[in-house]
Design a protein around this motif. Structure first.
Motif, mmCIF file in Angstrom:
data_model
loop_
_atom_site.group_PDB
_atom_site.id
_atom_site.type_symbol
_atom_site.label_atom_id
_atom_site.label_comp_id
_atom_site.label_asym_id
_atom_site.label_seq_id
_atom_site.Cartn_x
_atom_site.Cartn_y
_atom_site.Cartn_z
ATOM 1 N N ARG A 52 -23.728 126.386 -83.365
ATOM 2 C CA ARG A 52 -23.680 126.401 -84.832
ATOM 3 C C ARG A 52 -22.831 125.245 -85.366
ATOM 4 O O ARG A 52 -23.163 124.641 -86.386
ATOM 5 C CB ARG A 52 -23.116 127.743 -85.307
ATOM 6 C CG ARG A 52 -22.969 127.872 -86.815
ATOM 7 C CD ARG A 52 -23.062 129.338 -87.243
ATOM 8 N NE ARG A 52 -22.181 130.196 -86.475
ATOM 9 C CZ ARG A 52 -20.930 130.504 -86.832
ATOM 10 N NH1 ARG A 52 -20.428 130.020 -87.945
ATOM 11 N NH2 ARG A 52 -20.207 131.318 -86.084
ATOM 12 N N ILE A 53 -21.758 124.922 -84.669
ATOM 13 C CA ILE A 53 -20.887 123.823 -85.098
ATOM 14 C C ILE A 53 -21.527 122.471 -84.785
ATOM 15 O O ILE A 53 -21.473 121.536 -85.567
ATOM 16 C CB ILE A 53 -19.507 123.932 -84.412
ATOM 17 C CG1 ILE A 53 -18.826 125.227 -84.809
ATOM 18 C CG2 ILE A 53 -18.627 122.734 -84.770
ATOM 19 C CD1 ILE A 53 -18.672 125.443 -86.294
ATOM 20 N N GLY A 54 -22.152 122.356 -83.612
ATOM 21 C CA GLY A 54 -22.782 121.091 -83.225
ATOM 22 C C GLY A 54 -21.753 120.029 -82.879
ATOM 23 O O GLY A 54 -20.558 120.295 -82.774
ATOM 24 N N TYR A 55 -22.222 118.807 -82.713
ATOM 25 C CA TYR A 55 -21.352 117.703 -82.308
ATOM 26 C C TYR A 55 -21.733 116.492 -83.136
ATOM 27 O O TYR A 55 -22.803 115.907 -82.971
ATOM 28 C CB TYR A 55 -21.542 117.439 -80.817
ATOM 29 C CG TYR A 55 -20.312 116.972 -80.090
ATOM 30 C CD1 TYR A 55 -19.331 117.880 -79.710
ATOM 31 C CD2 TYR A 55 -20.130 115.634 -79.778
ATOM 32 C CE1 TYR A 55 -18.209 117.470 -79.020
ATOM 33 C CE2 TYR A 55 -19.015 115.215 -79.087
ATOM 34 C CZ TYR A 55 -18.051 116.131 -78.716
ATOM 35 O OH TYR A 55 -16.932 115.716 -78.029
ATOM 36 N N ASP A 56 -20.872 116.084 -84.051
ATOM 37 C CA ASP A 56 -21.188 115.106 -85.086
ATOM 38 C C ASP A 56 -20.894 113.680 -84.613
ATOM 39 O O ASP A 56 -19.776 113.384 -84.196
ATOM 40 C CB ASP A 56 -20.367 115.431 -86.336
ATOM 41 C CG ASP A 56 -20.832 114.668 -87.568
ATOM 42 O OD1 ASP A 56 -21.636 113.735 -87.414
ATOM 43 O OD2 ASP A 56 -20.385 115.011 -88.670
ATOM 44 N N ALA A 57 -21.892 112.797 -84.697
ATOM 45 C CA ALA A 57 -21.716 111.404 -84.284
ATOM 46 C C ALA A 57 -21.051 110.552 -85.358
ATOM 47 O O ALA A 57 -20.679 109.406 -85.103
ATOM 48 C CB ALA A 57 -23.083 110.793 -83.939
ATOM 49 N N GLN A 58 -20.866 111.091 -86.543
ATOM 50 C CA GLN A 58 -20.377 110.313 -87.682
ATOM 51 C C GLN A 58 -18.995 109.701 -87.432
ATOM 52 O O GLN A 58 -18.691 108.623 -87.933
ATOM 53 C CB GLN A 58 -20.313 111.209 -88.926
ATOM 54 C CG GLN A 58 -19.779 110.523 -90.177
ATOM 55 C CD GLN A 58 -19.681 111.480 -91.350
ATOM 56 O OE1 GLN A 58 -20.143 112.614 -91.292
ATOM 57 N NE2 GLN A 58 -19.073 111.015 -92.431
ATOM 58 N N TYR A 59 -18.163 110.392 -86.657
ATOM 59 C CA TYR A 59 -16.785 109.945 -86.500
ATOM 60 C C TYR A 59 -16.523 109.223 -85.182
ATOM 61 O O TYR A 59 -15.375 109.060 -84.776
ATOM 62 C CB TYR A 59 -15.840 111.137 -86.653
ATOM 63 C CG TYR A 59 -15.760 111.617 -88.084
ATOM 64 C CD1 TYR A 59 -14.874 111.035 -88.988
ATOM 65 C CD2 TYR A 59 -16.605 112.620 -88.551
ATOM 66 C CE1 TYR A 59 -14.811 111.452 -90.306
ATOM 67 C CE2 TYR A 59 -16.556 113.040 -89.868
ATOM 68 C CZ TYR A 59 -15.658 112.456 -90.739
ATOM 69 O OH TYR A 59 -15.607 112.871 -92.047
ATOM 70 N N GLY A 60 -17.554 108.774 -84.516
ATOM 71 C CA GLY A 60 -17.419 107.899 -83.352
ATOM 72 C C GLY A 60 -16.503 108.434 -82.275
ATOM 73 O O GLY A 60 -16.699 109.533 -81.751
ATOM 74 N N THR A 61 -15.468 107.658 -81.926
ATOM 75 C CA THR A 61 -14.573 108.021 -80.834
ATOM 76 C C THR A 61 -13.732 109.262 -81.145
ATOM 77 O O THR A 61 -13.057 109.786 -80.262
ATOM 78 C CB THR A 61 -13.612 106.861 -80.517
ATOM 79 O OG1 THR A 61 -12.916 106.482 -81.709
ATOM 80 C CG2 THR A 61 -14.382 105.656 -79.988
ATOM 81 N N CYS A 62 -13.792 109.722 -82.384
ATOM 82 C CA CYS A 62 -13.014 110.900 -82.793
ATOM 83 C C CYS A 62 -13.839 112.182 -82.751
ATOM 84 O O CYS A 62 -13.391 113.229 -83.213
ATOM 85 C CB CYS A 62 -12.495 110.655 -84.212
ATOM 86 S SG CYS A 62 -11.435 111.932 -84.859
#
Length: 336
Positions: free
Chosen positions: A179-189
């Motif tokens: 449900r939370i997923g894994y967001d690529a928006q914040y790069g190395t963070c």
């Protein structure tokens, strides 16, 4: 008694020599109900060959080569979707688990069946995998993993915000993770963003005051390769945290996290010749420097001053304009 199935998700990219230790540590778990889901972003066949030779007949391993490569965040997200276990554990390819990691992390569910997330301490190791005990103590203490904090967390969201939640050595219900997923928006963070959002969404989070995983420091780690650049995870973490909407009871946690992050970001601005931005950030967050009582503030101001001078010199050089009018040598006679 039904055995809880745990999906160990392992993203990897061009590090077969390190991945071997990671996979071996997963297979050595005392908890037997596991599957190991591997997503390979490598640019060549070495990783596929190593897994085929060492683990090709092991039904517990679900290996997939990503063509084209997905990138770290999308690779992790794809692993979460492929996972079939009741619970998910993420372990990066250069890190590894202690043999009783899953057993220790599962134990709190026996006392708290409605638990959603559990995590433990990390060891810090060098490239060779040898544990640095002094560095490990400092790391866990810096991230508020202390004996006094053990057990159910009164404010689950705080765990993620203050970086108590580790990048590996955690276990969570699979449905919550997806449900939370894994967001690529914040790069190395992306690890920090994921951990924060996971803890903010969880109703119950448990801290196991015991070592369960090893965090390996290597020259090929993304965090190490970018740590002095404007792509450093600290910059992205600060930006994410600054914009994050939080309930009032978690504002103290945000300030505590910022107290650690702000000086790091100020120094990064200075290192990368962003003097004005570093100066504004330092003055706007003096609490992070104990309102001028920290020597670190004056060191960073010196860094900013040097960066400002370098910026000015570079600007003059690019424009081709001298800094000052050339001095006239009055001791020499004029040319005829």
């Amino acid at each position: 008694m039904t055995t809880t199935t745990v999906s160990l998700c392992v993203p990897t990219c061009d590090r077969p020599d390190l991945l071997v230790r990671c996979i071996d540590s997963c297979l050595a778990q005392t908890h037997t109900g596991i599957e190991i889901v591997i997503g390979d972003d490598s640019g060549d066949e070495r990783t596929a060959q190593v897994i085929a030779e060492r683990n090709g007949n092991d039904a517990r391993i679900d290996y997939r080569r990503n063509l084209p490569a997905l990138g770290q965040a999308r690779n992790v997200a794809s692993l979460f979707e492929r996972a079939r276990g009741d619970k998910i554990l993420l372990i990066h390819d250069d890190d590894f688990l202690l043999a009783d990691a899953i057993a220790r992390l599962l134990a709190p569910w026996q006392r708290h069946p409605d638990l959603e997330v559990a995590f433990g301490d990390q060891y810090e190791t060098g490239h060779d995998g040898r544990i640095d005990y002094a560095a490990s103590r400092r790391m866990n203490h810096a991230y508020h993993r202390t004996p006094a904090a053990a057990g159910l967390q009164a404010l689950p969201g705080r765990v993620g915000i203050v970086q108590m939640f580790p990048n590996n050595g955690w276990l969570a219900n699979a449905d919550l993770v997806r449900r939370i997923g894994y967001d690529a928006q914040y790069g190395t963070c992306c690890d920090y963003v994921f951990g924060t959002r996971l803890c903010l969404a969880a109703r119950r989070v448990f801290y196991v005051n015991a070592h369960v995983s090893c965090y390996r420091i290597t020259d090929v780690s993304v965090s190490q390769a970018t740590r002095h650049t404007m792509n450093a995870s600290s910059i992205a973490a600060w930006q994410f945290l600054e914009r994050l909407a939080l309930p009032r009871e978690l504002e103290a946690a945000r300030k505590l996290a910022m107290k650690r992050l702000v000086p790091i970001v100020v120094s990064l601005h200075a290192r990368n010749h962003e003097a004005r931005a570093g100066f504004a950030l330092a003055l706007g967050n003096l609490y992070a420097y104990r309102f001028g009582l920290s020597v670190r503030l004056y060191y960073h101001l010196l860094m900013i001053w040097k960066a400002s001078r370098n910026q000015r010199a570079e600007t003059i050089l690019l424009r081709g304009v001298p800094d000052e009018p050339p001095a006239v040598d009055t001791t020499r006679a004029r040319m005829p």
